[in-house]
Structure formats: C-alpha cells, structure tokens
Design a protein around this motif. Structure first.
Motif, short mmCIF file in Angstrom:
data_model
loop_
_atom_site.label_atom_id
_atom_site.label_comp_id
_atom_site.label_asym_id
_atom_site.label_seq_id
_atom_site.Cartn_x
_atom_site.Cartn_y
_atom_site.Cartn_z
N GLN A 123 -18.88 -65.23 42.16
CA GLN A 123 -18.55 -63.96 42.82
C GLN A 123 -17.63 -63.12 41.93
N VAL A 124 -16.65 -63.77 41.33
CA VAL A 124 -15.75 -63.06 40.42
C VAL A 124 -16.54 -62.45 39.26
N THR A 126 -19.50 -61.41 39.27
CA THR A 126 -20.31 -60.24 39.66
C THR A 126 -19.52 -58.95 39.44
N TYR A 127 -18.19 -59.02 39.64
CA TYR A 127 -17.37 -57.83 39.45
C TYR A 127 -17.28 -57.44 37.98
N LYS A 128 -17.49 -58.42 37.10
CA LYS A 128 -17.47 -58.13 35.67
C LYS A 128 -18.85 -57.77 35.14
N GLY A 129 -19.85 -57.80 36.04
CA GLY A 129 -21.21 -57.48 35.63
C GLY A 129 -21.91 -58.61 34.90
N PRO A 133 -25.18 -59.58 41.66
CA PRO A 133 -24.64 -59.75 43.02
C PRO A 133 -25.68 -60.31 43.99
#
Length: 252
Positions: A123-124, A126-129, A133
């Motif tokens: 999940q972390v 996903t925020y960095k691409g 997601p």
C-alpha cells in the motif's frame, strides 16, 4: 443432497477428476437412498474401490449373460464403477479434511500477520507509484484460507519483481519474509487446492460415505448372486465378484 456441492475442477483424465465426476453422477442415487438402510460403515475405502474396479473388468465379458437374466437389475452392474469411484472421492475429501485440521491452523496463524505486513508495504508503494493501486484493492477483498494462499502468492510475486533495494535489510519488509510468504502460499495450496468439498462439514461427508458404501455393498451382493447363478458349474463367483472388505488376515 443439499449440503454437499458437486462443483469443482481438476485436470481432465486424472483419477481424482474421474472419481469426482462419478460422485456427481451418483447424486440422484445418494439422494434417494435412505440412510437408515445403510449399514454401519466398516469398509476400507481404497481397498473396496480397487476390488470393485477389478470386478467391473472381470465381468465385462459376461455382460450379455448378466443382462439376459430377467430378475436382475442391470443398474447394479452399470453403476458399480461410479459407486466405487464415488466412495474413493469422498474418502479422499475426508483425508484432506484431516490433514487440513492438523496443518491449516498453523499456516493461517503465521500467514495472516505476514499478509498484513506485506499488504501494508504494498500500500505504501502505491503512493510512490511503484505498485498499481488496483492490485492492492483486489487483495483486500480476500478473507478465507484459499484467499490467504492466493494473496500471499500475489504479494510475494509482486514484491520479488521489484528492484533489490526494496527488499534489502533496511526495508520495512525483507526478502526472507517475502520468500517465506511464497512458501506459505505453496503449503496452503497443497492443503486446500485439490479438494472439491473442503467447505462441507465433515459430518456431511461421513453421511455421504455411508450412503455410497451402502449402495456399493447392495450392488456387490446382487452381482455376486447373479454371477453365482451364471457360473454355478465353474464355482468362481467369489473370484469374479470378490468381497469389498479387507481380508481378516490383512486388517492389522
């Protein structure tokens, strides 16, 4: 039979697939059979199935003579192999239930916390691409043991494809932990991947085993009776239609 599903898949042509197909075909007979008429279960399923399959092969040359007997129901011969295979199918499921009870709790106890840790890391990312997601969203939908195995496999595959720095000793999740997730996934698949009726209570499977065994023994008795008549002079009915029970000297 309302509580034992017939759905399932396996490699076409495999023995388990053929046994399960036979179990499905016997469903009308099992549903119509009164459990009160079934004797107490005392067969050894794999031995009984082997003996019954040998009987089918031995009686093939006699089928015309057997079918000509006016008081004999040919369904006892034509359905004998299916009943034998159905018995083996139910026993295999019961054996799988037993193995599952002994190992699954341990695998689940270790697997769910590991899944949570890997999922949080994904999940972390996903925020960095780094991770899509939608992949994480699909994993969050799972809840059962099968889902746990699938999720661990998916997460391990996903993270092992990343550059090595994402799993080094300073990363929130190490390569050793991800490889352990893959190992747990494989062990879970071994326990739950081969069965068709793993969600059926053991008590329901025991009832079905008793029904199938009752039907099989009834057909065996009818086959022995008609073959004893046809082969009276030869006196080989016991060899052509052997007992389904393990011989006394081999039981121990």
């Amino acid at each position: 039979m309302e509580d034992v599903p017939n759905a399932g898949t396996a490699r076409p042509g495999s023995e388990p697939a053929e046994d399960h197909a036979a179990f499905v075909r016997t469903e009308p007979r099992r549903r119509a059979f009164d459990l009160a008429l079934a004797p107490r279960y005392s067969l050894e399923a794999y031995h009984a199935t082997g003996q019954a399959l040998k009987t089918v092969a031995r009686l093939a040359p006699l089928r015309t003579f057997i079918a000509a007997q006016p008081l004999f129901d040919l369904a006892h011969l034509e359905g004998y192999e299916d009943l034998a295979r159905a018995l083996r199918c139910v026993q295999a499921e019961l054996d799988l239930h037993t193995r599952r009870r002994s190992e699954i709790p341990e695998l689940v106890g270790e697997g769910f916390p590991l899944r949570g840790m890997l999922l949080a890391y994904a999940q972390v990312l996903t925020y960095k691409g780094t991770v899509a997601p939608e992949v994480v969203a699909r994993i969050r939908e799972g809840s059962g043991t099968r889902d746990l195995g699938r999720d661990l496999h998916t997460l391990a595959t996903l993270l092992l494809q990343l550059p090595p720095r994402y799993l080094d000793d300073d990363a929130p999740v190490t390569r050793a932990e991800v490889e352990r997730a893959a190992e747990l996934a494989n062990r879970i698949f071994q326990q739950v991947g081969g069965g068709w009726m793993l969600d059926v209570p053991r008590e329901a499977l025991l009832r079905e085993r008793r029904k199938v065994a009752g039907l099989l023994l009834r057909s065996q008795a009818q086959l022995r009776r008609v073959v004893s008549y046809i082969r009276f002079d030869e006196g080989d009915a016991a060899e052509l239609v052997p007992s389904l029970y393990v011989p006394r000297d081999r039981r121990r």
